[in-house]
Design an enzyme around this catalytic site. Structure first.
Site: not given
Ligand code: PLP
Length: 367
Positions: A151, A326
């Site tokens: 997704n 991150c």
């Protein structure tokens, strides 16, 4: 009016779907379990929707069970595998939706299920040789649970190939098809899978309704108890308007799949090409020009988070979504972008399209 490029999050309800639902919000309010004159037609309407879904997959209506959403469908299938089918091992990937990843954590902690993660490459493609090695080394009953398409970045897997591998190793196969069902043709006879999950709000149906496909010979028990609805597979009075809306949305998607695909693919291609012309250092996350969702383009912009790209798009009336890799100990970031090693110093934006988007809207975005 905002320009909506966030269709992988949810899609607008089609007017035809809304019109199909309306009678069930007005006069036709009976309980589908009631045997009297107000209940019976509602039951008939639900079964008609089930047939539409079954036929879209070349499945039998008895293999389709309505749920409240894709999350519930995914949870129920995996719970059934562990609790009812004697499965000891789950093989999945690090880039699944959290409704798979968090649930396999729960299964591992609660039932001692062994969980194995098949690695993905820098475009999010499953490494098939690694999957084969994992399956060869496992003992005990196994289910492979891999999403048909991701997704966030759109990368698809080759389910035919994975289905063959599962057959060879006697493993069950579940696929989270929330982003692909009603966007790509799926035939469960030609591509044998044991289970799948889907959700209506990703293809112009209402929110709060999904379904699971469970191949006929698998008998799993419910997650929700207290009634005989859905042939004892899911208790609770049915979400009638949701089911009717889902059925209509499936009908529309099946009728127009090729035409819609051509239009949407054109928009994705146009945006990618124009961005490449305008930005020297543009990159795309995922397998964007390979086997990928035609609805999703995840762009990696050569700018840092402090330039607040998404925020500025929002101010300009453009809805898209982010998720970053991150970049510090406190920033967890997107598990998908982290897993594919996306550069944390760039800004990812996911643009996701539907049949209602236009080239003019892409031009506004580009400007
Ligand atoms: N799986 C995937 C791949 C999704 O994209 C989503 C929703 O974003 C889900 C599962 C969850 O679906 P639902 O919102 O119907 O619970």
């Amino acid at each position: 009016m905002a320009i909506y490029f966030d269709n992988a999050a949810t899609t607008p309800v089609a007017p035809e779907v809304r019109d199909a639902i309306l009678p069930f919000l007005n006069g036709e309010f009976g309980n589908p379990s009631a045997t009297h004159a107000l209940g019976r037609p509602i039951k008939v309407a639900i079964e008609k929707a089930r047939k539409v879904v079954a036929s879209s997959l070349n499945a039998s209506p008895s293999e389709i069970f309505f749920t409240s959403c894709g999350t519930e469908a995914n949870n129920t299938v995996l719970m059934g595998c562990i609790r009812d089918l004697g499965v000891q091992n789950i093989v999945t990937s690090p880039i699944e939706h959290h409704c798979i990843l968090h649930f396999v954590d729960f299964l591992s902690k609660s039932f001692g299920t062994n969980v194995h993660y098949v690695p993905v490459d820098n475009k999010g493609r499953v490494i098939y040789d690694e999957l084969s090695t994992i399956l060869s080394n496992l003992e005990g009953k196994t289910v492979v649970s891999l999403m048909h398409a991701n997704n966030e970045i759109g990368t698809k897997i080759d389910l035919d190939k994975i289905s063959e591998m599962c057959k060879e190793h006697n493993a069950l196969l579940h696929s989270d098809m929330v982003q692909t069902y009603a966007h790509f043709p799926i035939d469960v006879q030609k591509m044998p899978i044991d289970f799948m999950a889907s959700s209506a709000h990703k293809f112009h149906g209402p929110k709060g309704i999904g379904f699971m496909y469970i191949r006929g010979d698998h008998k799993i028990s419910p997650m929700i108890f207290g009634g005989s609805q859905e042939r004892n597979m899911r208790a609770g009075t049915e979400n009638v308007t949701g089911i009717i809306g889902l059925g209509k949305a499936v009908e529309l998607a099946m009728e127009n799949m090729e035409k819609d695909r051509e239009h949407i693919e054109g928009l994705k291609h146009y945006l990618a090409t124009e961005l490449q012309k305008r930005f020297k250092d543009i990159q795309f996350n995922g397998d964007y020009d390979g086997d990928s969702l035609y609805t999703v383009l995840n762009v990696s912009f050569p700018c840092s988070a402090d330039q607040m790209l998404l925020f500025n798009l929002d101010i300009s009336g453009i809805c898209a979504s982010g998720g970053s890799a991150c970049s510090s100990g406190t920033n967890i970031g997107s598990h998908v972008l982290n897993a594919i090693g996306s550069d944390p110093n760039r800004t990812p934006v996911r643009f996701s399209f539907s049949k209602y988007n236009t080239k003019d809207e892409v031009d506004v975005l580009l400007a």
